[in-house]
Design an enzyme around this catalytic site. Structure first.
Site, short mmCIF file in Angstrom:
data_model
loop_
_atom_site.label_atom_id
_atom_site.label_comp_id
_atom_site.label_asym_id
_atom_site.label_seq_id
_atom_site.Cartn_x
_atom_site.Cartn_y
_atom_site.Cartn_z
N SER A 83 42.91 -20.63 -62.32
CA SER A 83 42.98 -19.58 -61.31
C SER A 83 42.55 -20.06 -59.93
O SER A 83 42.49 -19.27 -58.99
CB SER A 83 42.08 -18.41 -61.74
OG SER A 83 40.81 -18.91 -62.13
N THR A 109 39.23 -15.82 -59.12
CA THR A 109 38.78 -16.41 -57.85
C THR A 109 37.33 -16.86 -57.91
O THR A 109 36.51 -16.17 -58.48
CB THR A 109 38.86 -15.32 -56.76
OG1 THR A 109 40.19 -14.82 -56.74
CG2 THR A 109 38.46 -15.83 -55.41
N THR A 130 41.11 -19.63 -54.26
CA THR A 130 41.87 -19.15 -55.42
C THR A 130 43.31 -19.66 -55.36
O THR A 130 43.83 -19.99 -54.29
CB THR A 130 41.90 -17.61 -55.45
OG1 THR A 130 42.48 -17.16 -56.67
CG2 THR A 130 42.70 -17.02 -54.31
N ARG A 161 53.39 -14.29 -51.59
CA ARG A 161 52.31 -13.30 -51.73
C ARG A 161 50.96 -13.91 -51.36
O ARG A 161 50.61 -15.01 -51.78
CB ARG A 161 52.28 -12.77 -53.16
CG ARG A 161 51.20 -11.70 -53.43
CD ARG A 161 49.92 -12.31 -53.98
NE ARG A 161 48.98 -11.31 -54.47
CZ ARG A 161 47.74 -11.58 -54.88
NH1 ARG A 161 47.30 -12.81 -54.84
NH2 ARG A 161 46.95 -10.64 -55.31
N VAL A 162 50.21 -13.18 -50.56
CA VAL A 162 48.85 -13.59 -50.21
C VAL A 162 47.91 -12.50 -50.71
O VAL A 162 48.19 -11.31 -50.53
CB VAL A 162 48.73 -13.77 -48.67
CG1 VAL A 162 47.28 -13.96 -48.26
CG2 VAL A 162 49.58 -14.96 -48.22
N GLY A 163 46.82 -12.90 -51.31
CA GLY A 163 45.86 -11.92 -51.84
C GLY A 163 44.74 -11.63 -50.86
O GLY A 163 44.85 -11.88 -49.66
N ASP A 164 43.66 -11.11 -51.39
CA ASP A 164 42.50 -10.76 -50.57
C ASP A 164 41.65 -11.97 -50.20
O ASP A 164 40.94 -11.95 -49.19
CB ASP A 164 41.61 -9.78 -51.34
CG ASP A 164 41.10 -10.37 -52.67
OD1 ASP A 164 41.89 -11.04 -53.36
OD2 ASP A 164 39.93 -10.16 -53.00
N THR A 174 36.47 -10.47 -56.30
CA THR A 174 37.37 -11.12 -57.23
C THR A 174 38.19 -10.03 -57.90
O THR A 174 37.82 -8.87 -57.86
CB THR A 174 36.57 -11.94 -58.27
OG1 THR A 174 37.47 -12.53 -59.21
CG2 THR A 174 35.58 -11.09 -59.03
N GLY A 175 39.31 -10.42 -58.47
CA GLY A 175 40.16 -9.41 -59.12
C GLY A 175 41.44 -9.18 -58.35
O GLY A 175 41.88 -10.04 -57.59
N GLY A 225 43.76 -8.60 -55.79
CA GLY A 225 43.61 -8.65 -54.34
C GLY A 225 44.21 -7.47 -53.61
O GLY A 225 43.67 -7.02 -52.59
C1 SD4 Z 1 43.99 -12.57 -55.63
N1 SD4 Z 1 41.65 -12.11 -55.87
O1 SD4 Z 1 44.75 -13.38 -55.14
C2 SD4 Z 1 42.68 -13.07 -56.09
C3 SD4 Z 1 42.71 -13.60 -57.46
C4 SD4 Z 1 43.58 -13.00 -58.46
O2 SD4 Z 1 44.23 -11.16 -59.82
O3 SD4 Z 1 44.37 -13.66 -58.99
N2 SD4 Z 1 43.46 -11.73 -58.84
O4 SD4 Z 1 44.25 -11.38 -55.74
#
Ligand code: SD4
Length: 295
Positions: free
Chosen positions: A50, A152, A170, A180-183, A203-204, A206
């Site tokens: 991850s 993450t 992450t 796609r970009v996360g948090d 974490t989690g 995003g």
């Molecule tokens: C994200 N927080 O990119 C990160 C890690 C993740 O499911 O994979 N969350 O959202």
């Protein structure tokens, strides 16, 4: 405060990261270098699926990385949608130190990394490629809650001077759409701190953290006097309220860690199974289970 230094990092892979960061702080290394060195461990570990090298790719087979770092002066560096560089946390640190900007993305981030002397390499391991090909057969996007107990890595540090810094890195959500970009690379979402108050990181999933400006809100609640635990809990409750009828709910997991200026720390997650690594002088480096709202 007498509780410094203090390091808190998300998930099991936080333990070896904390270990390295602690060693560097004790050796008098600059705080950002210490954070970078710690986070490079899960980034470089192909077994951590991850983060960094060996991370799960997007649905087109690209490993795309997000990372950020922030110091006690509120200076920040961030990269997102970065491909082919094993240590995005190092590139984020260079963005902070060597550019007039906060965030570089995609091709531009890669170009900057190469100019800074980083080497381009293939980050897709045979194991992750195999899992991706298996996933392609059904191609059903359903993020896994507490993915193999890592997800993450976010790290918060109170250094030898009592100053607060943090980082986040992450490979993002497995099988995400390309681009796609996360948090995690977004200051205020995946990471936020105010050296006068404290720091928080997420974490989690995003998307849910971005929708609620998660980490920034945790810090604001601590500014209003809430403890790190209370602040994390209140924002998780808010995320639950906003998502209880949302399509993301069936696979929604979010977790926060936080520290305040007094050296108190805490964490809270929506679902069970989230833990974090804490390192301080008194009790050494250990895992603690997060409190949570539901199983
Ligand atoms: C994200 N927080 O990119 C990160 C890690 C993740 O499911 O994979 N969350 O959202």
């Amino acid at each position: 405060n007498k509780k410094k230094p203090l390091i808190i990092s998300t998930w099991n892979h936080g333990l070896p990261a904390n270990e390295e960061t602690w060693k560097q702080l004790k050796n008098g290394k600059p705080t950002l270098d210490a954070i970078e060195a710690g986070m490079m461990i899960p980034e470089g570990d192909p077994k951590v699926r991850s983060v960094g090298y060996g991370g799960y790719p997007d649905r087109e087979g690209h490993v795309t990385l997000d990372a950020c770092i922030m110091d006690h002066n509120s200076d920040c560096g961030s990269v997102c949608f970065l491909e082919g560089i094993k240590h995005p946390i190092s590139v984020a640190k260079r963005v902070l130190q060597n550019t007039p900007h906060v965030m570089l993305s995609g091709e531009g981030a890669l170009q900057f990394a190469l100019e800074e002397g980083f080497k381009k390499e293939n980050l897709l391991t045979p194991e992750s490629e195999k899992d991706w090909k298996n996933w392609l057969e059904a191609s059903k996007y359903k993020p896994v809650i507490n993915i193999e107990n890592h997800d993450t890595i976010s790290m918060l540090v109170i250094d030898n001077d009592g100053n607060i810094s943090g980082g986040c890195t992450t490979s993002g959500a497995a099988w995400k759409m390309h681009g796609r970009v996360g948090d995690s690379p977004i200051i205020g979402a995946g990471l936020f701190l105010d050296n006068e108050v404290g720091a928080a990181a997420a974490t989690g999933l995003g998307e849910a953290v971005i929708r609620t400006a998660g980490s920034a809100m945790v810090v604001e609640l601590m500014r209003q006097g809430k403890s790190p635990n209370q602040a994390c809990k209140e924002i998780v409750e808010r995320i639950y309220d906003k998502h209880k009828n949302h399509r993301d709910m069936e696979y929604l997991q979010v977790g926060f860690i936080a520290v305040n200026k007094e050296g108190e720390y805490g964490g809270y997650s929506l679902r069970s199974g989230f833990n974090y690594a804490v390192y301080d002088e008194k009790n050494g480096n250990r895992m603690e289970d997060s409190k949570f709202k539901m199983t």
